[in-house]
Design a protein around this motif. Structure first.
Motif, mmCIF file in Angstrom:
data_model
loop_
_atom_site.group_PDB
_atom_site.id
_atom_site.type_symbol
_atom_site.label_atom_id
_atom_site.label_comp_id
_atom_site.label_asym_id
_atom_site.label_seq_id
_atom_site.Cartn_x
_atom_site.Cartn_y
_atom_site.Cartn_z
ATOM 1 N N GLN A 1 0.823 -1.200 0.000
ATOM 2 C CA GLN A 1 0.000 0.000 0.000
ATOM 3 C C GLN A 1 0.862 1.256 0.000
ATOM 4 O O GLN A 1 0.579 2.219 -0.719
ATOM 5 C CB GLN A 1 -0.915 0.016 1.227
ATOM 6 N N GLN B 1 0.514 3.802 -3.059
ATOM 7 C CA GLN B 1 -0.067 5.129 -2.857
ATOM 8 C C GLN B 1 0.951 6.238 -3.132
ATOM 9 O O GLN B 1 0.590 7.290 -3.665
ATOM 10 C CB GLN B 1 -0.614 5.243 -1.437
ATOM 11 N N TYR C 1 -3.897 1.988 8.032
ATOM 12 C CA TYR C 1 -4.088 2.311 6.623
ATOM 13 C C TYR C 1 -4.432 3.790 6.440
ATOM 14 O O TYR C 1 -3.947 4.450 5.520
ATOM 15 C CB TYR C 1 -5.190 1.432 6.029
ATOM 16 N N GLN C 2 -5.301 4.307 7.331
ATOM 17 C CA GLN C 2 -5.691 5.714 7.225
ATOM 18 C C GLN C 2 -4.489 6.626 7.457
ATOM 19 O O GLN C 2 -4.269 7.595 6.713
ATOM 20 C CB GLN C 2 -6.784 6.018 8.257
ATOM 21 N N SER D 1 -2.188 6.446 4.493
ATOM 22 C CA SER D 1 -2.739 7.155 3.337
ATOM 23 C C SER D 1 -2.494 8.654 3.452
ATOM 24 O O SER D 1 -2.095 9.314 2.469
ATOM 25 C CB SER D 1 -4.235 6.867 3.219
ATOM 26 N N THR E 1 -0.025 10.960 1.085
ATOM 27 C CA THR E 1 -0.506 12.165 0.405
ATOM 28 C C THR E 1 0.424 13.342 0.671
ATOM 29 O O THR E 1 0.820 14.069 -0.250
ATOM 30 C CB THR E 1 -1.930 12.510 0.872
#
Length: 468
Positions: free
Chosen positions: A49, A53, A207-208, A211, A215
């Motif tokens: 991930q 990402q 995961y949050q 993420s 970003t």
């Protein structure tokens, strides 16, 4: 624990028995981030991930970098075709930054259209195919696809006044986004197969947080990394070093995901058509109120966040020491708040019921929006309120995502997460258009109060006064 465990559906008990890798995990008595990171399969998925990402964010940065370097001149007189397009959409392109923004908008649209149109259909195929194979293939194919980017710089014919290479980048972006639509639902559906139910909240919290970090890091460091690679390769007498970043990240994601050992229940599709499976996915929302409420909260949350992307410019403009161009500082504080909320939820969230967490998050967002409207122009207070808003967003997003994973039958997770991608991308798109128009018409404070009223209504619909 207060999760309303009584009367657990039979399908969930069977699903937990079938998820061998998760069920056999030792020491699920420990909670939080440390416990979930110890799970080997999830750790490999998490690494995949991270690289995937980061690559998604670097992709957008690379596209803007190429547009600025090769297709936008500093001479306003050379922007004739762009002027026609800008006039049609009532956009000013007097400065070079505005011309870059116009061409970058095409990249954003090409990246968004597949997410709106194909999300649930891709989710159906993610249900039909082995999850690990879908994740590995989608990342490997994206790594190969972005290798075509350098060829788009080759001189060639013009179409509508723009180089063929720009239009080729739009096509490449479209197909890159198509592949992402297959990866996203497969990734989300894989989490419950690798993580015991007791640790799902911590896994989604990680995961949050990841993420948000991807970003911030991707957009903040993307251009410096690209310039560093370009300069390093030029010193070696080679050009195009910036084009190696994307295949490197997507390739590492594919390698990490390929090492996962995942046990999936065999899937028999029989003669069921794709449209019938789409209908079955929609039926999950009808038959399971918990899934429906979680989806509603996620759609509302992303609508609010999308609106804040636009409103942050006006908020920053009301602060003398910041100015409209400093809106990124407000968004960064919101991201920091989401990361803080994710860590807190991972550590203590298992002690609180899902709908209480969601209602608390929505109430926190309501408070932050109201106070932002009342206390405009104060830098430190605005930064603090943006951080509080981010914490509230994490308290909504993480329990809602966990509920979707817990209460959606395993065989239907892919299509439900595909539908989630559809709805969230629509939720992200509409407020970007409407928020700015509303602010121009009625002002910033009424719009913030309107958003606060929507969050408050959603908090009431969670019925926080009920224990379960």
């Amino acid at each position: 624990m207060r999760h309303c465990e009584a009367g657990k559906p039979t399908w969930r008990r069977r699903s937990e028995q079938l998820s061998g890798s998760a069920a056999s995990t030792p020491d699920t008595s420990r909670r939080g981030l440390q416990a979930v990171i110890r799970l080997d399969g999830f750790r490999r998925l998490w690494l995949g991930q991270i690289f995937s990402q980061l690559a998604d964010k670097f992709y957008i940065v690379l596209m803007v970098f190429l547009i600025a370097q090769y297709w936008v001149s500093s001479d306003p007189a050379s922007s004739g075709p762009l002027a026609d397009v800008a006039s049609a959409i009532r956009m000013d392109i007097e400065t070079r930054a505005e011309r870059i923004t116009l061409l970058a908008t095409g990249i954003y649209v090409a990246n968004t259209v597949p997410a709106i149109l194909l999300g649930m259909l891709a989710g159906v195929w993610a249900d039909r195919w082995p999850k690990r194979r879908v994740m590995v293939a989608s990342n490997a194919m994206r790594a190969l696809l972005v290798l075509f980017a350098p060829f788009c710089l080759v001189p060639g014919p013009l179409f509508l006044g723009l180089s063929w290479g720009y239009w080729a980048l739009l096509v490449m972006t479209f197909f890159e986004s198509v592949l992402t639509q297959f990866f996203a639902p497969a990734e989300q559906a894989a989490i419950p197969l690798l993580v015991p139910r007791e640790l799902l909240l911590a896994a989604n919290s990680l995961y949050q947080a990841t993420s948000m970090a991807a970003t911030i890091v991707g957009f903040a460091l993307g251009e410096p990394i690209l310039r560093l690679l370009n300069g390093a390769f030029l010193q070696l007498g080679l050009a195009g070093g910036e084009f190696l970043l994307l295949p490197f990240c997507y390739g590492l994601a594919a390698v990490s995901l390929s090492t996962i050992q995942m046990h999936e229940a065999p899937r028999e599709t029989g003669d069921v058509g794709i449209l019938e499976e789409v209908r079955e996915g929609l039926q999950v929302l009808v038959k399971r109120p918990t899934v429906r409420r979680a989806m509603r909260n996620l759609v509302l949350l992303y609508s609010l966040l999308a609106a804040m992307y636009v409103l942050a410019i006006s908020l920053a403009g009301s602060i003398y020491s910041l100015g409209p161009t400093g809106f990124g500082s407000l968004l960064a504080m919101s991201g920091l708040g989401m990361a803080i909320g994710a860590v807190v939820t991972a550590q203590v969230g298992h002690r609180i019921s899902r709908h209480h967490l969601g209602a608390t998050g929505l109430a926190t967002i309501t408070f932050a929006l109201v106070m932002l409207g009342q206390l405009q122009g104060r830098l430190l207070i605005t930064l603090l309120l943006c951080t509080i808003l981010g914490v509230g967003a994490a308290l909504v997003a993480i329990p809602a995502q966990t509920t979707l994973q817990e209460d959606t039958p395993e065989r239907e997770r892919g299509r439900v997460f595909g539908l989630q991608n559809n709805l969230i991308n629509i939720a992200l798109s509409l407020p970007l258009v409407l928020a700015g128009t509303l602010v121009s018409s009625v002002g910033l404070e009424p719009v913030l109060l309107l958003l606060a009223a929507m969050a408050l209504l959603a908090a009431v619909l969670e019925r926080p006064w009920k224990r379960c």
